[in-house]
Design a protein around this motif. Structure first.
Motif, short mmCIF file in Angstrom:
data_model
loop_
_atom_site.label_atom_id
_atom_site.label_comp_id
_atom_site.label_asym_id
_atom_site.label_seq_id
_atom_site.Cartn_x
_atom_site.Cartn_y
_atom_site.Cartn_z
N CYS A 1 44.87 124.32 9.44
CA CYS A 1 46.05 125.00 9.98
C CYS A 1 45.64 125.75 11.25
N ILE A 2 46.41 125.54 12.31
CA ILE A 2 46.10 126.15 13.60
C ILE A 2 47.29 126.96 14.07
N ASP A 3 47.09 128.24 14.31
CA ASP A 3 48.13 129.12 14.84
C ASP A 3 47.88 129.29 16.33
N ASN A 4 48.78 128.72 17.15
CA ASN A 4 48.64 128.79 18.60
C ASN A 4 49.25 130.05 19.21
N VAL A 5 49.94 130.85 18.42
CA VAL A 5 50.59 132.09 18.88
C VAL A 5 51.34 131.87 20.19
N LYS B 1 47.25 116.08 8.16
CA LYS B 1 46.29 117.01 7.59
C LYS B 1 46.11 118.27 8.45
N ILE B 2 46.64 118.24 9.67
CA ILE B 2 46.58 119.41 10.55
C ILE B 2 48.00 119.91 10.77
N SER B 3 48.25 121.16 10.44
CA SER B 3 49.55 121.78 10.69
C SER B 3 49.40 122.83 11.79
N TYR B 4 50.48 123.04 12.52
CA TYR B 4 50.45 123.93 13.68
C TYR B 4 51.54 124.99 13.55
N LEU B 5 51.20 126.22 13.85
CA LEU B 5 52.14 127.33 13.81
C LEU B 5 52.37 127.88 15.21
N ARG B 6 53.56 128.38 15.45
CA ARG B 6 53.94 129.08 16.68
C ARG B 6 53.57 128.28 17.94
N LYS C 1 45.44 140.81 10.79
CA LYS C 1 46.87 140.89 10.46
C LYS C 1 47.61 139.63 10.88
N ASN C 2 47.28 139.09 12.05
CA ASN C 2 48.00 137.93 12.57
C ASN C 2 47.64 136.62 11.86
N MET C 3 46.69 136.67 10.93
CA MET C 3 46.29 135.47 10.19
C MET C 3 47.19 135.21 8.98
N ALA C 4 48.19 136.04 8.75
CA ALA C 4 49.01 135.92 7.54
C ALA C 4 49.66 134.54 7.41
N GLY C 5 50.21 134.02 8.50
CA GLY C 5 50.85 132.71 8.46
C GLY C 5 49.89 131.60 8.12
N VAL C 6 48.70 131.65 8.70
CA VAL C 6 47.66 130.65 8.41
C VAL C 6 47.25 130.71 6.95
N GLY D 1 41.51 127.40 8.50
CA GLY D 1 42.61 127.94 9.28
C GLY D 1 42.06 128.75 10.44
N VAL D 2 42.71 128.66 11.60
CA VAL D 2 42.27 129.44 12.75
C VAL D 2 43.48 129.98 13.49
N ILE D 3 43.25 131.06 14.22
CA ILE D 3 44.24 131.59 15.14
C ILE D 3 43.54 131.75 16.49
N MET D 4 44.21 131.31 17.56
CA MET D 4 43.64 131.37 18.91
C MET D 4 44.55 132.21 19.80
N ASP D 5 43.99 132.93 20.73
CA ASP D 5 44.80 133.77 21.60
C ASP D 5 45.49 132.92 22.69
N PRO D 6 46.42 133.50 23.48
CA PRO D 6 47.25 132.70 24.38
C PRO D 6 46.51 131.85 25.40
N ASP D 7 45.35 132.28 25.87
CA ASP D 7 44.64 131.46 26.86
C ASP D 7 43.48 130.68 26.26
N GLY D 8 43.34 130.73 24.93
CA GLY D 8 42.37 129.86 24.26
C GLY D 8 40.92 130.22 24.46
N ASP D 9 40.62 131.51 24.62
CA ASP D 9 39.20 131.87 24.74
C ASP D 9 38.71 132.74 23.57
N ARG D 10 39.61 133.03 22.61
CA ARG D 10 39.21 133.81 21.43
C ARG D 10 39.75 133.13 20.18
#
Length: 524
Positions: free
Chosen positions: A221-225, A242-247, A264-269, A283-292
């Motif tokens: 699961c990948i949260d693109n925020v 097998k890969i789902s995408y959020l936001r 806190k922002n990992m709740a959806g993942v 599951g991962v969450i990445m920031d808007p420009d993809g460096d974190r």
């Protein structure tokens, strides 16, 4: 009540009409400002004009830092310009491109792109530099300006200090260049170039990852925020259920949350992972420009303090890369324990990913196997000089494919073998008059008072200072492997504490010690 569209319309009006000058400061990752207040079309054109003047000056120190001979080489090799998903990104980009083209400089327009894609694109296109309009993980009302020279890494102080100097002079003189409409804008598909770069560098095994996803009992699961990483993983790995995408949809306001890879922002993942019956989960969450990036396997959230140690172990033990471990000084010492046992030299740097440049560029013996900082940024052997969330994601999947284990299991095995470490961070505010140089001077006495071999009490236990590291503030490492680091903020009247205990319960005592030492220094 004004709606979102009305609010954005008002912000755009301020961004276009506001002529108020702003002080230009490039921090650890570029210039950032509030849209319509200090980040305006007027001030953006001034910063761009300052960069063009810097190019034309042919300053030897700047040219060496950029990796070019002179302005003529810059003009021919060109500049990549793009943005993340922020409000007015395309319009801001055209303002920059128009001025560059007017100066006779070749340009490419990347459109919406992630920070690591700019770094890869520079290398593949052999561009002179890139301008990436992003404030990274800052709130929705911010915009930003990153500058990457020809090696693709964050600009060093040789470059940013010169931009600040020229831009602030122009601000004082009210020397704003008029807008210039771009002509014949050439586009660059940085996502395609990034995939080419991955295959060329051979640090990540894309074929193995794809085979694993196709055959293993796994879910990802990948949260693109709502950020610029959306659509990138599909292009790299293909579409799979097998890969789902959020936001992934457009949302300039990020749903009202701070768009950062926080716990806190990992709740959806974590909800998606909890609902899955798969054996292997990521599951991962990445920031808007993809460096974190931040990780979870449904059982445990894994911050970069821990993932960096996993990366070092995996890349060295399983993929046989040799070199050094590069980490910022405020990062967990779990990686130190791993490196020491494996015979890998450790390089601790100041805060800021640009400080890893010597190790990411070094020859094989001194090249970084993994380079990371506690603020969720990572790169690795033969990879980009910018931190890269996409690299972190792909590396995590390859770890699962190779070990057949979830990340929390792999981490538990690493800590059982190399030791348990519990990092955290906090801080205190100080009087505004102390911000900057006065605060640095007051805190500088700590290293002298608590030198190597000094004894102090932490949580009722006597600890001996085993090492003192003063590359960015003062870090005291104790004989049991715990440590504390006291560092003045460079922008706010605050003192930041980075600590690590050997038990979860022991963190409180280390924090209390850091605060006590700080207050003693401030009273002197």
């Amino acid at each position: 009540m004004i709606g979102n569209k009305g609010l954005l319309s008002e912000i755009e009006k301020f961004a276009r009409e506001n002529r108020t000058p702003s002080e230009i400061v490039f921090g650890t990752s570029g210039w950032r400002g509030e849209i319509g207040t200090d980040y305006t079309f007027n001030n953006l054109r001034i910063v761009t004009a300052a960069i063009i003047e810097m190019f034309r000056s042919n300053d030897l120190r700047v040219m060496q830092a950029m990796g070019v001979r002179d302005f003529e080489e810059i003009r021919k090799r060109g500049v990549i310009v793009g943005h993340d998903n922020r409000f007015l990104g395309p319009e801001f980009s055209m303002a920059v491109i128009g001025l560059l083209q007017n100066a006779g400089i070749k340009t490419w327009y990347a459109g919406e792109a992630a920070t690591p894609e700019f770094s890869a694109g520079i290398e593949i296109l052999k561009a002179a530099c890139a301008i990436n309009l992003t404030p990274s993980h800052n709130p929705a009302n911010y915009a930003g300006f990153k500058f990457n020279p020809s090696d693709g890494g964050p600009a060093g102080s040789e470059i940013t200090t010169k931009i600040e100097e020229i831009a602030n002079r122009m601000m004082h003189e009210a020397a704003t260049p008029p807008p210039v409409k771009p002509d014949n804008v050439e586009k660059a598909d940085l996502s395609a170039l990034y995939i080419d770069y991955l295959r060329k560098q051979k640090t990540i095994d894309l074929d193995r990852i794809r085979k694993f996803i196709a055959e293993a009992d796994c879910t990802i699961c990948i949260d693109n925020v709502h950020g610029s990483t959306r659509g990138r993983v599909q292009r790299i790995l293909g579409n799979t259920p097998k890969i789902s995408y959020l936001r992934t949809e457009d949302d300039y306001l990020f749903g009202g949350v701070a768009p950062e890879p926080s716990e806190k922002n990992m709740a959806g993942v974590e909800k998606i992972l909890a609902e899955s019956s798969a054996v292997l989960k990521l599951g991962v969450i990445m920031d808007p420009d993809g460096d974190r990036i931040r990780f979870s396997d449904g059982a445990t959230q894994i911050a970069m303090n821990y993932f960096g140690a996993l990366a070092l172990h995996f890349l060295h033990v399983h993929k046989k890369f040799n070199g050094v471990a590069a980490k910022s000084v405020g990062t967990s010492n779990l990686v130190n324990a791993v490196a020491e046992k494996l015979g890998i030299p450790i390089k601790e740097t100041r805060v800021g990913f640009k400080n890893f440049r010597p190790y990411l560029l070094a020859s094989s013996g001194e090249r970084a196997i993994a380079a990371f900082e506690e603020s969720d940024g990572i790169s690795g052997y033969n990879h980009t000089l910018e931190k890269d969330a996409l690299f972190g994601l792909l590396l995590a999947i390859e770890m699962m494919a190779t070990t057949g284990k979830n990340l929390s299991v792999y981490l538990r095995e690493i800590m059982d073998e190399f030791g348990h470490f519990y990092p955290d961070r906090s801080g205190i505010s100080v009087e505004r008059s102390l911000a900057g140089e006065p605060l640095i001077r007051k805190l500088s006495v700590i290293a002298g008072k608590y030198s190597k071999g000094a004894s102090l009490t932490i949580g009722g236990h006597q600890r001996i200072v085993k090492d003192v590291i003063a590359v960015d503030g003062t870090k005291l490492v104790f004989d049991d492997g715990s440590w504390l680091m006291i560092r003045p903020s460079g922008t706010e009247p605050k003192v930041r504490f980075y600590i690590e205990a050997r038990t979860e319960e022991g963190k409180k005592a280390v924090f209390e010690t850091a605060e006590r030492i700080t207050k003693e220094a401030l009273e002197i």
